[in-house]
Design a protein around this motif. Sequence first.
Motif, PDB file in Angstrom:
ATOM      1  N   GLU A  96       0.829  -1.206   0.000  1.00 35.33           N
ATOM      2  CA  GLU A  96       0.000   0.000   0.000  1.00 35.33           C
ATOM      3  C   GLU A  96       0.868   1.261   0.000  1.00 35.33           C
ATOM      4  OE1 GLU A  96      -2.797  -0.391   3.220  1.00 35.33           O
ATOM      5  OE2 GLU A  96      -3.805  -2.085   2.253  1.00 35.33           O
ATOM      6  N   LEU A  97       1.963   1.218   0.749  1.00 36.08           N
ATOM      7  CA  LEU A  97       2.896   2.353   0.763  1.00 36.08           C
ATOM      8  C   LEU A  97       3.448   2.608  -0.635  1.00 36.08           C
ATOM      9  CD1 LEU A  97       4.891   4.440   1.974  1.00 36.08           C
ATOM     10  CD2 LEU A  97       6.381   2.503   2.513  1.00 36.08           C
ATOM     11  N   ILE A  98       3.916   1.568  -1.288  1.00 38.00           N
ATOM     12  CA  ILE A  98       4.494   1.708  -2.623  1.00 38.00           C
ATOM     13  C   ILE A  98       3.440   2.173  -3.618  1.00 38.00           C
ATOM     14  CG2 ILE A  98       5.597   0.455  -4.520  1.00 38.00           C
ATOM     15  CD1 ILE A  98       7.391   1.131  -2.033  1.00 38.00           C
ATOM     16  N   ALA A  99       2.208   1.680  -3.506  1.00 33.99           N
ATOM     17  CA  ALA A  99       1.129   2.095  -4.418  1.00 33.99           C
ATOM     18  C   ALA A  99       0.838   3.578  -4.281  1.00 33.99           C
ATOM     19  CB  ALA A  99      -0.130   1.273  -4.150  1.00 33.99           C
ATOM     20  N   VAL A 100       0.732   4.059  -3.056  1.00 36.29           N
ATOM     21  CA  VAL A 100       0.445   5.484  -2.822  1.00 36.29           C
ATOM     22  C   VAL A 100       1.599   6.344  -3.327  1.00 36.29           C
ATOM     23  CG1 VAL A 100       0.177   7.227  -0.996  1.00 36.29           C
ATOM     24  CG2 VAL A 100      -1.155   5.118  -0.912  1.00 36.29           C
ATOM     25  N   TYR A 101       2.822   5.907  -3.058  1.00 37.37           N
ATOM     26  CA  TYR A 101       3.994   6.648  -3.518  1.00 37.37           C
ATOM     27  C   TYR A 101       4.058   6.644  -5.047  1.00 37.37           C
ATOM     28  CZ  TYR A 101       8.770   8.322  -3.855  1.00 37.37           C
ATOM     29  OH  TYR A 101       9.887   9.050  -4.162  1.00 37.37           O
ATOM     30  N   GLY A 102       3.790   5.499  -5.657  1.00 40.52           N
ATOM     31  CA  GLY A 102       3.821   5.392  -7.112  1.00 40.52           C
ATOM     32  C   GLY A 102       2.803   6.299  -7.779  1.00 40.52           C
ATOM     33  N   GLU A 103       1.607   6.375  -7.200  1.00 42.69           N
ATOM     34  CA  GLU A 103       0.574   7.260  -7.747  1.00 42.69           C
ATOM     35  C   GLU A 103       1.024   8.718  -7.691  1.00 42.69           C
ATOM     36  OE1 GLU A 103      -2.998   6.399  -5.581  1.00 42.69           O
ATOM     37  OE2 GLU A 103      -3.108   4.354  -6.377  1.00 42.69           O
ATOM     38  N   ALA A 104       1.678   9.109  -6.613  1.00 44.91           N
ATOM     39  CA  ALA A 104       2.155  10.486  -6.486  1.00 44.91           C
ATOM     40  C   ALA A 104       3.241  10.784  -7.526  1.00 44.91           C
ATOM     41  CB  ALA A 104       2.695  10.728  -5.077  1.00 44.91           C
ATOM     42  N   GLU A 109       3.679  15.293  -9.025  1.00 42.64           N
ATOM     43  CA  GLU A 109       3.683  16.298  -7.972  1.00 42.64           C
ATOM     44  C   GLU A 109       3.389  15.629  -6.644  1.00 42.64           C
ATOM     45  OE1 GLU A 109      -0.390  18.478  -7.783  1.00 42.64           O
ATOM     46  OE2 GLU A 109       0.190  18.354  -9.886  1.00 42.64           O
ATOM     47  N   LEU A 110       3.926  16.224  -5.620  1.00 40.94           N
ATOM     48  CA  LEU A 110       3.739  15.674  -4.285  1.00 40.94           C
ATOM     49  C   LEU A 110       3.356  16.815  -3.350  1.00 40.94           C
ATOM     50  CD1 LEU A 110       3.895  12.932  -2.998  1.00 40.94           C
ATOM     51  CD2 LEU A 110       6.272  13.354  -2.454  1.00 40.94           C
ATOM     52  N   LYS A 111       2.051  16.998  -3.195  1.00 42.06           N
ATOM     53  CA  LYS A 111       1.535  18.060  -2.338  1.00 42.06           C
ATOM     54  C   LYS A 111       1.475  17.563  -0.901  1.00 42.06           C
ATOM     55  CE  LYS A 111      -1.024  20.234  -6.020  1.00 42.06           C
ATOM     56  NZ  LYS A 111      -2.258  20.753  -6.521  1.00 42.06           N
ATOM     57  N   ASP A 112       1.156  18.478   0.019  1.00 43.59           N
ATOM     58  CA  ASP A 112       1.120  18.135   1.440  1.00 43.59           C
ATOM     59  C   ASP A 112       0.195  16.968   1.741  1.00 43.59           C
ATOM     60  OD1 ASP A 112       2.986  20.035   2.071  1.00 43.59           O
ATOM     61  OD2 ASP A 112       1.525  21.536   2.720  1.00 43.59           O
ATOM     62  N   GLU A 113      -0.977  16.935   1.095  1.00 47.04           N
ATOM     63  CA  GLU A 113      -1.929  15.855   1.340  1.00 47.04           C
ATOM     64  C   GLU A 113      -1.340  14.513   0.923  1.00 47.04           C
ATOM     65  OE1 GLU A 113      -6.093  14.620  -0.596  1.00 47.04           O
ATOM     66  OE2 GLU A 113      -6.106  16.600   0.354  1.00 47.04           O
ATOM     67  N   GLY A 114      -0.659  14.490  -0.199  1.00 44.97           N
ATOM     68  CA  GLY A 114      -0.016  13.263  -0.672  1.00 44.97           C
ATOM     69  C   GLY A 114       1.106  12.827   0.254  1.00 44.97           C
ATOM     70  N   LYS A 115       1.867  13.793   0.743  1.00 47.42           N
ATOM     71  CA  LYS A 115       2.946  13.478   1.682  1.00 47.42           C
ATOM     72  C   LYS A 115       2.385  12.896   2.965  1.00 47.42           C
ATOM     73  CE  LYS A 115       6.158  16.987   0.032  1.00 47.42           C
ATOM     74  NZ  LYS A 115       6.851  18.239   0.373  1.00 47.42           N
ATOM     75  N   GLN A 116       1.279  13.452   3.450  1.00 48.48           N
ATOM     76  CA  GLN A 116       0.653  12.930   4.667  1.00 48.48           C
ATOM     77  C   GLN A 116       0.196  11.490   4.470  1.00 48.48           C
ATOM     78  OE1 GLN A 116      -2.448  15.777   5.486  1.00 48.48           O
ATOM     79  NE2 GLN A 116      -1.166  16.960   6.870  1.00 48.48           N
ATOM     80  N   LEU A 117      -0.384  11.207   3.316  1.00 46.35           N
ATOM     81  CA  LEU A 117      -0.852   9.850   3.035  1.00 46.35           C
ATOM     82  C   LEU A 117       0.328   8.884   2.934  1.00 46.35           C
ATOM     83  CD1 LEU A 117      -3.209   7.982   2.533  1.00 46.35           C
ATOM     84  CD2 LEU A 117      -3.139   8.633   0.119  1.00 46.35           C
ATOM     85  N   ILE A 118       1.409   9.309   2.302  1.00 43.64           N
ATOM     86  CA  ILE A 118       2.599   8.466   2.193  1.00 43.64           C
ATOM     87  C   ILE A 118       3.182   8.208   3.577  1.00 43.64           C
ATOM     88  CG2 ILE A 118       5.000   8.408   1.388  1.00 43.64           C
ATOM     89  CD1 ILE A 118       3.944   9.843  -1.163  1.00 43.64           C
ATOM     90  N   ARG A 119       3.245   9.253   4.422  1.00 46.07           N
ATOM     91  CA  ARG A 119       3.746   9.065   5.792  1.00 46.07           C
ATOM     92  C   ARG A 119       2.870   8.087   6.569  1.00 46.07           C
ATOM     93  NH1 ARG A 119       4.829  14.751   5.399  1.00 46.07           N
ATOM     94  NH2 ARG A 119       7.068  15.040   5.298  1.00 46.07           N
ATOM     95  N   LYS A 120       1.547   8.231   6.429  1.00 45.86           N
ATOM     96  CA  LYS A 120       0.604   7.345   7.125  1.00 45.86           C
ATOM     97  C   LYS A 120       0.832   5.904   6.691  1.00 45.86           C
ATOM     98  CE  LYS A 120      -4.314   6.215   7.224  1.00 45.86           C
ATOM     99  NZ  LYS A 120      -4.200   4.957   6.537  1.00 45.86           N
ATOM    100  N   GLU A 121       0.897   5.667   5.379  1.00 47.06           N
ATOM    101  CA  GLU A 121       1.112   4.314   4.871  1.00 47.06           C
ATOM    102  C   GLU A 121       2.484   3.789   5.294  1.00 47.06           C
ATOM    103  OE1 GLU A 121      -1.113   2.382   3.632  1.00 47.06           O
ATOM    104  OE2 GLU A 121      -2.671   3.888   3.301  1.00 47.06           O
ATOM    105  N   GLY A 122       3.479   4.657   5.294  1.00 45.54           N
ATOM    106  CA  GLY A 122       4.818   4.264   5.719  1.00 45.54           C
ATOM    107  C   GLY A 122       4.862   3.857   7.177  1.00 45.54           C
TER     108      GLY A 122
END
Length: 146
Positions: A96-104, A109-122
């Motif tokens: 799930e972490l890799i999927a979210v990161y791959g989508e970003a 682009e990697l906005k704050d919301e995307g970074k938060q989701l990546i941190r959560k999954e990480g």
Amino acid sequence: MKLTETVRKMVIDSDIGTRAVAAKVDKKHHVLLNELNFENTSHKLGAELLAPLMKACGSDSPMHLLAAEMGGLFIKIPEESCSNASLVKAVKEFGELIAVYGEAIERGELKDEGKQLIRKEGQEAMTAIQELLCGLDVNDSLKPHN
């Protein structure tokens, strides 16, 4: 997201419902909801209620928020009775972490919301990996049987 918003979401999204959460923390339902309403200035959520609420909801999401705000990472130390399912969970969380990161990355682009989701999954992936590692020491079912 602010702490009160995170706690409110945790309570509202709880599998047991807001009334059961209120009962578990010995609060009247309407009082708890007022304390979790950041627009209500006459009721405030006390810090001493945070741990009981997390236990009642079965969630540690506020800890992840607090750790991230302090530049850290929250990893829950698993109980000694880790199951063989830990490996499956670790792989799933890492996927799930890799999927979210791959989508970003695909969006470019990697906005704050995307970074938060990546941190959560990480954080979830790291917790699952820690559970797996702890389980290796206590789980005899992983040893070959003779």
